[in-house]
Design a protein around this motif. Sequence first.
Motif, PDB file in Angstrom:
ATOM      1  N   TRP A 125      -2.387  10.482  13.024  1.00  0.00           N
ATOM      2  CA  TRP A 125      -2.812  10.020  11.706  1.00  0.00           C
ATOM      3  C   TRP A 125      -3.093  11.318  10.880  1.00  0.00           C
ATOM      4  O   TRP A 125      -3.511  12.193  11.367  1.00  0.00           O
ATOM      5  CB  TRP A 125      -3.805   8.623  11.547  1.00  0.00           C
ATOM      6  N   SER A 126      -3.030  10.951   9.507  1.00  0.00           N
ATOM      7  CA  SER A 126      -3.209  12.080   8.720  1.00  0.00           C
ATOM      8  C   SER A 126      -4.483  12.656   8.602  1.00  0.00           C
ATOM      9  O   SER A 126      -4.647  14.040   8.584  1.00  0.00           O
ATOM     10  CB  SER A 126      -2.900  11.488   7.100  1.00  0.00           C
ATOM     11  N   ARG A 136      -4.130  17.011  12.099  1.00  0.00           N
ATOM     12  CA  ARG A 136      -4.254  15.566  12.042  1.00  0.00           C
ATOM     13  C   ARG A 136      -5.152  14.901  13.295  1.00  0.00           C
ATOM     14  O   ARG A 136      -5.147  15.566  14.265  1.00  0.00           O
ATOM     15  CB  ARG A 136      -2.695  15.056  12.220  1.00  0.00           C
ATOM     16  N   LEU A 180      -0.101   6.825   9.750  1.00  0.00           N
ATOM     17  CA  LEU A 180      -0.191   6.622  11.353  1.00  0.00           C
ATOM     18  C   LEU A 180       1.531   6.482  11.836  1.00  0.00           C
ATOM     19  O   LEU A 180       2.337   6.048  11.148  1.00  0.00           O
ATOM     20  CB  LEU A 180      -0.497   5.098  11.476  1.00  0.00           C
TER      21      LEU A 180
END
Length: 776
Positions: free
Chosen positions: A91-92, A138, A167
């Motif tokens: 995810w970011s 990430r 995500l």
Amino acid sequence: MNRRLAIGVGAAAAVLAAGGGVAVLAWPDSGDAGASVVAEQVTVLPPDPSAAPPKIKTAFNTVEIAASSGGGDVDLPERKTKRFSMVGVSWSDPAAVPQGEIQVKTRSAASGRWSVWKTLQREADGPDGLEAGNPGLRGGTVPLWAGLSDGVAARVVGGGSGLPAGLRLDLTDPGEESGGRGGGAAVTESPSAEPSDTPTVDPTTTAPGAEPTTGATTTTPAAVPATTTAPVATTTPAPAATTATTAPAATSAKPSSAGVTANAVPTSTTPVKAQFPSYVNRAGWQADESIVKSIEVAKEVRVLWVHHTATGNDYNCADSWKIVKSIQSNDVNGKGFSDIGYNYLVDKCGKLFEGRKGGVENPVVGAQTKGFNTNYAGIAVIGDFEGDVKTGKVPLQSNAAIEKTLAQVAAARLGKYNYSPTSTAKVQAGATNGKFAEGAWVTLNRIAGHMDGDATACPGKNLYPRLPAIRALASEQITGLALSRITGATKQGSVYYTKKTATVSWAVTTPTAKIARFEIYVDNKKVASPAGSARSATVTLAAGRHSVIVRGVHATGGTAQFGVTVIGDPTAPAWTAGMAVNLRPGTYNATSVPVTLTLSAKDNAAFAGFTVTKPRAATLGASAKGWNVNVKPGTTTYAVTARDVAGNTRTAQIGRKLAIVPETSAKKTGTWTTVKNKAHLSGKALSASSKGRKLTWSFTGRTAALTFMKTPKSGKVAIYVDGKKVSTLDLKSAKNAYRQAVWTRNLTSGKHKIMIEVLGTKGRPTVISDGLVVGN
């Protein structure tokens, strides 16, 4: 470590943009909290701008995950994908933590069957320092090794209201060899590849007892077929230490800044100078060097972290290289790391892999224990030692092969910096993680579990309790094993040559009582197993190039070895053109004539040179093409032995006669005047000043020399051989010089005529001939 950036982020970026540099960091110099802080340097190595991609390419693909309207219990239904073997979720925001359990299931490309749902563990590994500022970093899970798959489904159970942005599923296909067999070329560095008991070393690559050098490989390492299944070690692990504590489960407890002692303090502080074990290098597991970003190199390795990858246990050791390759792709392409996070990896068969670039010998900063990366190294066992009661995942069991590799890596890396594997280090956290706040003091064992530095179950309940035994094993290694000498063989460069047998002698610092045995290998085949008290062994070698390896085996199973290349050469050198005796320029007299004995021989392995015994003793090197000597006129015997480096010899002998032919025996054309002086050959010479006067000698031989008296008023003369003009000589000199052979010629054996003609040079027309010297 308490690392403080001594340059700002902007300055660090400028350094990297300029193509490299040094980021200056600081940490306490001792274990006391009140110790003064001194600056240390961490070198930043920029990416290789011309890195070649691997021969077997990795495919990395992503699949976005969107929360369903049903609360997020199922986010991505079953779907077909491109082929992959490893799956992770990322995810970011690296600081975000998804709520609920992240689960995946995969479809086998071979059978088409879907797996059960499998829970992905939260990633506790991570970078700090400059790497923590990598753009595109990430958050993510530990990836799962699924085997060759072509379908995937994912869900987040109980996390519908807390899913982080960005995500996605990260799918990695490590690639196959041509033909689809799978398995990259398992290139190994010296010493040999494991887990086999048979070494496969090119012994010229590494100095005995030294750690292999990384970087550009200048050797031809032996290959271990990756398509061959490596057997799981069946030896019984050493008993677990009773003092080890149970591995804690991952926790979200607030970071602590209080001092913590991770384990009981061991007693020994003596470093162990162990040899770095065999390993598969980055070329062997087909690392993609083109994706590697800037790498930091610190000062030393103070602690070795032990991890497990938690990627699953359902793999064949022949496929371990694919898992390492996939972890690199997931770490870099999925999470934004600079390279694979671990410095080393080891599979369940005990085979060791080079991890982060440059880290075999150098203290490369990894991305595997946040807050404790600089001046540490991390080694991860491929597999899951924790398991999961809810899903029925069976944890991996430790074994002797794994523990032997862990122990030897630890001893070698810590010993290089004079640290004992059974000692402790008092250090500070360099960044805040799930267990410690930045600046927190903690006393760590030099061989520590990941959970000692962060809130994680790593390295799992079946490996963490084994660390005391691994520390003890690390202290019991073969040390100081090195070549003393080789008798019966001669060294040239880095290679030894022998006719047939050679005796290899060695030294070792490990007490004899702790050495189980030595093992002698010739071309990877064990030929002898001398006792631990032995310090030499004799090997018999056939013709050709051979690797000879001496391996010491500790009573605990640890090993060290050195290797040499020995060439068996039972064949004597061959004379290629025989010998010849040629007259050469110089001053001649009745008792001394300068000649050159020409020589030509070769050897099938390595030529050493010539030994002359007649007419007098001389030793000539391998590059010699001839030998200058003065001999008496008459018949002389020449005896020469050609020798090779292995000690083989071949002798040749010739006899050659030299005769002084006086000028009076020549046929005269025109008037010549006799000049008497004891300085001339035979006490006299012939002189002429008029143009066109000639002297002609007829003789049988294969070499000839014309002698003259040279003076300040001597003129020029033309030389003819068998009716053809071959040279014009100017006989002028600064002072009088008698018996000078200023012209020599090598001829075919037989009858010849040599003629000189006075050219009547203006102002100095005189030519004084002192005769001809002929060799048959």
